[in-house]
Design a protein around this motif. Structure first.
Motif, PDB file in Angstrom:
ATOM      1  N   ARG A  88     -17.211  14.078 -12.595  1.00 54.71           N
ATOM      2  CA  ARG A  88     -18.104  14.100 -13.748  1.00 54.71           C
ATOM      3  C   ARG A  88     -17.483  14.921 -14.881  1.00 54.71           C
ATOM      4  N   LEU A  89     -16.912  16.086 -14.528  1.00 54.89           N
ATOM      5  CA  LEU A  89     -16.228  16.903 -15.529  1.00 54.89           C
ATOM      6  C   LEU A  89     -14.995  16.184 -16.070  1.00 54.89           C
ATOM      7  N   LEU A  90     -14.266  15.536 -15.189  1.00 57.25           N
ATOM      8  CA  LEU A  90     -13.066  14.792 -15.583  1.00 57.25           C
ATOM      9  C   LEU A  90     -13.410  13.693 -16.582  1.00 57.25           C
TER      10      LEU A  90
ATOM     11  N   SER B 290     -19.460  15.998  -2.429  1.00 59.37           N
ATOM     12  CA  SER B 290     -20.312  16.441  -3.518  1.00 59.37           C
ATOM     13  C   SER B 290     -19.496  17.168  -4.578  1.00 59.37           C
ATOM     14  N   LEU B 291     -18.578  18.016  -4.143  1.00 59.55           N
ATOM     15  CA  LEU B 291     -17.722  18.747  -5.069  1.00 59.55           C
ATOM     16  C   LEU B 291     -16.832  17.781  -5.849  1.00 59.55           C
TER      17      LEU B 291
ATOM     18  N   LEU C 112     -17.403  25.969  -9.967  1.00 59.98           N
ATOM     19  CA  LEU C 112     -16.110  26.147 -10.620  1.00 59.98           C
ATOM     20  C   LEU C 112     -15.173  27.016  -9.795  1.00 59.98           C
ATOM     21  N   HIS C 113     -15.734  28.009  -9.110  1.00 64.82           N
ATOM     22  CA  HIS C 113     -14.894  28.822  -8.230  1.00 64.82           C
ATOM     23  C   HIS C 113     -14.322  27.968  -7.105  1.00 64.82           C
ATOM     24  N   GLU C 114     -15.126  27.044  -6.597  1.00 63.25           N
ATOM     25  CA  GLU C 114     -14.646  26.148  -5.551  1.00 63.25           C
ATOM     26  C   GLU C 114     -13.623  25.148  -6.100  1.00 63.25           C
ATOM     27  N   MET C 115     -13.765  24.769  -7.362  1.00 68.19           N
ATOM     28  CA  MET C 115     -12.881  23.779  -7.968  1.00 68.19           C
ATOM     29  C   MET C 115     -11.556  24.360  -8.442  1.00 68.19           C
TER      30      MET C 115
END
Length: 73
Positions: free
Chosen positions: A18-20, A11-12, A50-53
């Motif tokens: 999607r952001l990419l 999921s992450l 975002l913290h996870e990414m």
């Protein structure tokens, strides 16, 4: 337990992709509201994602509510 971890990572990665796809052309400074809109979620959940990414390439926090995406590594 291992299955839940794999689902969460999948999921992450989908959200990261999607952001990419949205911000891959050059370096962007993006507000948390814009990120939440791109990910179709609340700003609070977007901040958590975002913290996870942050360990993934190209995602780094900037000042205040801005994040910098630099996917051209």
């Amino acid at each position: 337990m291992l299955y839940n971890s794999a689902v969460k990572k999948g999921s992450l990665l989908r959200r990261y992709n999607r952001l990419l796809s949205r911000y891959n052309t050059h370096r962007h400074e993006v507000s948390l509201a814009q990120i939440a809109d791109t990910l179709a979620c609340t700003a609070r959940y977007a901040r958590s994602l975002l913290h996870e990414m942050q360990g993934l390439a190209g995602v780094e926090p900037a000042s205040g509510v801005l994040y910098v995406f630099d996917f051209n590594i």
